[in-house]
Design a protein around this motif. Sequence first.
Motif, PDB file in Angstrom:
ATOM      1  N   GLY A  50       1.005  -1.099   0.020  1.00  0.00           N
ATOM      2  CA  GLY A  50       0.026   0.059   0.070  1.00  0.00           C
ATOM      3  C   GLY A  50       1.049   1.467  -0.066  1.00  0.00           C
ATOM      4  O   GLY A  50       1.974   1.219   0.208  1.00  0.00           O
ATOM      5  N   GLY A  51       0.225   2.517  -0.366  1.00  0.00           N
ATOM      6  CA  GLY A  51       1.067   3.514  -0.437  1.00  0.00           C
ATOM      7  C   GLY A  51       1.767   4.089   0.595  1.00  0.00           C
ATOM      8  O   GLY A  51       2.760   4.637   0.789  1.00  0.00           O
ATOM      9  N   ALA A  52       1.118   3.794   1.884  1.00  0.00           N
ATOM     10  CA  ALA A  52       1.627   4.260   2.993  1.00  0.00           C
ATOM     11  C   ALA A  52       2.901   3.356   3.500  1.00  0.00           C
ATOM     12  O   ALA A  52       3.454   3.869   4.328  1.00  0.00           O
ATOM     13  N   ALA A  53       3.178   2.331   3.014  1.00  0.00           N
ATOM     14  CA  ALA A  53       4.401   1.634   3.430  1.00  0.00           C
ATOM     15  C   ALA A  53       5.612   2.325   2.966  1.00  0.00           C
ATOM     16  O   ALA A  53       6.725   2.001   3.485  1.00  0.00           O
ATOM     17  N   ARG A  54       5.509   3.276   2.161  1.00  0.00           N
ATOM     18  CA  ARG A  54       6.791   4.069   1.808  1.00  0.00           C
ATOM     19  C   ARG A  54       7.149   5.065   2.764  1.00  0.00           C
ATOM     20  O   ARG A  54       8.229   5.626   2.962  1.00  0.00           O
ATOM     21  N   SER A  55       6.414   5.310   3.776  1.00  0.00           N
ATOM     22  CA  SER A  55       6.471   6.238   4.938  1.00  0.00           C
ATOM     23  C   SER A  55       7.376   5.636   5.864  1.00  0.00           C
ATOM     24  O   SER A  55       6.832   4.622   6.640  1.00  0.00           O
ATOM     25  N   ARG A  56       8.665   6.177   6.328  1.00  0.00           N
ATOM     26  CA  ARG A  56       9.465   5.620   7.197  1.00  0.00           C
ATOM     27  C   ARG A  56       8.797   5.507   8.555  1.00  0.00           C
ATOM     28  O   ARG A  56       8.817   4.635   9.536  1.00  0.00           O
ATOM     29  N   LEU A  64       5.655   5.940   9.396  1.00  0.00           N
ATOM     30  CA  LEU A  64       4.579   5.020   9.376  1.00  0.00           C
ATOM     31  C   LEU A  64       4.897   3.632   9.763  1.00  0.00           C
ATOM     32  O   LEU A  64       4.277   2.769  10.456  1.00  0.00           O
ATOM     33  N   ARG A  65       5.872   2.921   8.962  1.00  0.00           N
ATOM     34  CA  ARG A  65       6.403   1.662   9.161  1.00  0.00           C
ATOM     35  C   ARG A  65       6.998   1.597  10.681  1.00  0.00           C
ATOM     36  O   ARG A  65       6.541   0.641  11.180  1.00  0.00           O
ATOM     37  N   GLY A  66       7.406   2.631  11.221  1.00  0.00           N
ATOM     38  CA  GLY A  66       7.928   2.389  12.492  1.00  0.00           C
ATOM     39  C   GLY A  66       6.806   2.383  13.552  1.00  0.00           C
ATOM     40  O   GLY A  66       7.138   1.755  14.383  1.00  0.00           O
ATOM     41  N   VAL A  67       5.949   3.245  13.260  1.00  0.00           N
ATOM     42  CA  VAL A  67       4.983   3.015  14.270  1.00  0.00           C
ATOM     43  C   VAL A  67       4.071   1.805  14.084  1.00  0.00           C
ATOM     44  O   VAL A  67       3.638   1.024  15.066  1.00  0.00           O
ATOM     45  N   LEU A  68       3.870   1.356  12.949  1.00  0.00           N
ATOM     46  CA  LEU A  68       3.146  -0.149  12.753  1.00  0.00           C
ATOM     47  C   LEU A  68       3.884  -1.274  13.443  1.00  0.00           C
ATOM     48  O   LEU A  68       3.523  -1.941  14.215  1.00  0.00           O
ATOM     49  N   ALA A  69       5.270  -1.266  13.063  1.00  0.00           N
ATOM     50  CA  ALA A  69       6.032  -2.041  13.647  1.00  0.00           C
ATOM     51  C   ALA A  69       6.107  -2.035  15.290  1.00  0.00           C
ATOM     52  O   ALA A  69       5.829  -3.236  15.956  1.00  0.00           O
ATOM     53  N   ALA A  70       6.141  -1.188  16.020  1.00  0.00           N
ATOM     54  CA  ALA A  70       6.076  -0.904  17.330  1.00  0.00           C
ATOM     55  C   ALA A  70       4.614  -1.506  17.841  1.00  0.00           C
ATOM     56  O   ALA A  70       4.573  -2.192  18.932  1.00  0.00           O
ATOM     57  N   CYS A  71       3.690  -0.781  17.335  1.00  0.00           N
ATOM     58  CA  CYS A  71       2.371  -1.082  17.641  1.00  0.00           C
ATOM     59  C   CYS A  71       2.114  -2.739  17.575  1.00  0.00           C
ATOM     60  O   CYS A  71       1.572  -3.443  18.613  1.00  0.00           O
ATOM     61  N   VAL A  72       2.519  -3.427  16.568  1.00  0.00           N
ATOM     62  CA  VAL A  72       2.137  -4.778  16.494  1.00  0.00           C
ATOM     63  C   VAL A  72       3.380  -5.550  17.059  1.00  0.00           C
ATOM     64  O   VAL A  72       3.528  -7.008  17.198  1.00  0.00           O
ATOM     65  N   GLU A  73       4.634  -4.829  17.512  1.00  0.00           N
ATOM     66  CA  GLU A  73       5.454  -5.388  18.178  1.00  0.00           C
ATOM     67  C   GLU A  73       6.374  -6.515  17.224  1.00  0.00           C
ATOM     68  O   GLU A  73       6.669  -7.669  17.685  1.00  0.00           O
ATOM     69  N   ALA A  74       6.501  -6.327  16.133  1.00  0.00           N
ATOM     70  CA  ALA A  74       6.973  -7.185  15.073  1.00  0.00           C
ATOM     71  C   ALA A  74       7.880  -6.516  13.946  1.00  0.00           C
ATOM     72  O   ALA A  74       7.723  -5.425  13.717  1.00  0.00           O
TER      73      ALA A  74
END
Length: 546
Positions: A419-425, A427-437
């Motif tokens: 998805g388009g938002a995956a290009r955002s560093r 947003l990737r960092g927030v998602l990784a931390a939120c799902v702890e993976a």
Amino acid sequence: MSDTRDILIGIDAGTSVIKAVAFDLAGRQLAVASVLNHYAIGRDGSARQSLKQTWDDCARALRDLGERVQDLARRTAALAVTAQGDGTWLVGAGNRPVTDAWLWLDARAAPSVRRLVRSPLERQRFERTGTGLNTCQQGSQMAHMDATAPELLDGTEVALHCKDWLYLNLTGVRATDPSEASFTFGDFRTRRYDDTVIESLGLTARRHLLPEIVDGTEITHPLSPEAAEATGLLMGTPVSLGYVDMVMTALGAGVHAGGAPAACSTVGSTGVHMRAVAQGDVMLNAEGTGYVIALPVPGIVTQVQTNMAATLNIDWVLRVAGDLLSEMGSEFAHGDLVKRIEGWMEKSQPGALLYHPYISDTGERGPFVNADARADFIGLSANHRFPDLLRAVVEGLGLAARDCYAAMGELPKELRLTGGAARSRSLRGVLAACVEAPVRVSAREEAGAAGAAMMAAVAVGAYPTMDACIAEWVTPLLGEPEAPDADLIRTYRGLFPAYSQARRALVPVWNTLAEVRNAAPDAGAEAESEHTEQTLIAAISAERSA
């Protein structure tokens, strides 16, 4: 001119745009052509799309692709089609449309959903389909039509989905695929229709409207003479009916690749969160929400939870900023504001605010179903500024993803992103931390079209199995894992209980707000807003650039 059949075409007819993408047999993307989609939103909760216009736009995309790829018609070994899921596309005599399609965005079936969830057969329906009832689905929409406008179904010969309608125009064959058939009207274990499910929806008398189920990895149909003339491709070219776009995108992005117990999130206009599991390992939640959607891999399904709005929330907050700047005489294009996101994120404090990303006018469907749910900020003080609001919106997307994965069992060990938002560093960092993976981003540009083309590749024998195709088309394109920040993990782990508690506590507030909206003088007005080309360009820009 060459007679070599060395190209596969994937069609992905999304909500915003219809794409036709050419790949070589090894999965390398050669060219893409796209045509903006058109639909109308009504004040009555309707979201409607012209069937004829949709086919015309699809045919145009294929013709445009032919202008980009030399000798495309003779080189095409097969084409496959996927499209936006759910919704209802009614077809009558002579394969003519009965009415405009009801899209997945349509909320008119809400009263019928509230009635159907009280059925004594509802839990059986959920356990067989693995899918919670919501207004998006064809079963709910047909039940509502049957109750409020039965003449629509009386004049119908077959009820299709978007990709099925395009397949009918490409081949003349009325069919649907195992994924949408089973999560709407069937059993995900058998991938066939189920009489109890159909009875639970009150549609036993309408069962004859359900089309044949065709698996596009095993069966193709030839391109019809009429479709050949409309698209510029050769009559008789094999056509594969893909699965629904959610799993085609996840397949192309790596939801089932490399042997790791991975999950895949598509962060575009909507948020789709899924994990691939053996069908015997599916964990159904007590709330009766989510989807179980078959993959075109024997014995493997995806558990899915979907947010109605993902980057649409970012688009909204940036639009607010743009409107304020415009009032002050400063004009900024949407793309200019997108480029400032990383800087704004750096100026804000993680976890300072809570935001629930329920910005859609149709409420939320994952991991709970509530058509009245709405977005909110919690914890505002006089010290907060715009960067704090923006961060809260981004964090809201991450916490919503965690909410969805928690409803499916344990948090994933690895998260693949598309998805388009995956290009955002950020947003990737927030998602990784939120799902702890750790997260991995696929370099695949058009994952949905690729997933469909992979089905065609297996169907025509370019690969012996889907796993063999995945090994060449998908796994090499996965980026290196990006580990989550330990401090952010602690912050979001502490914030998530408040996020969950607040969204449950807000239910009566949403109900009251809905009552006020419905009591407004113009609540029943038919005033509609056509999604113009400019509106759609903005939506696509938000999805690709956020």
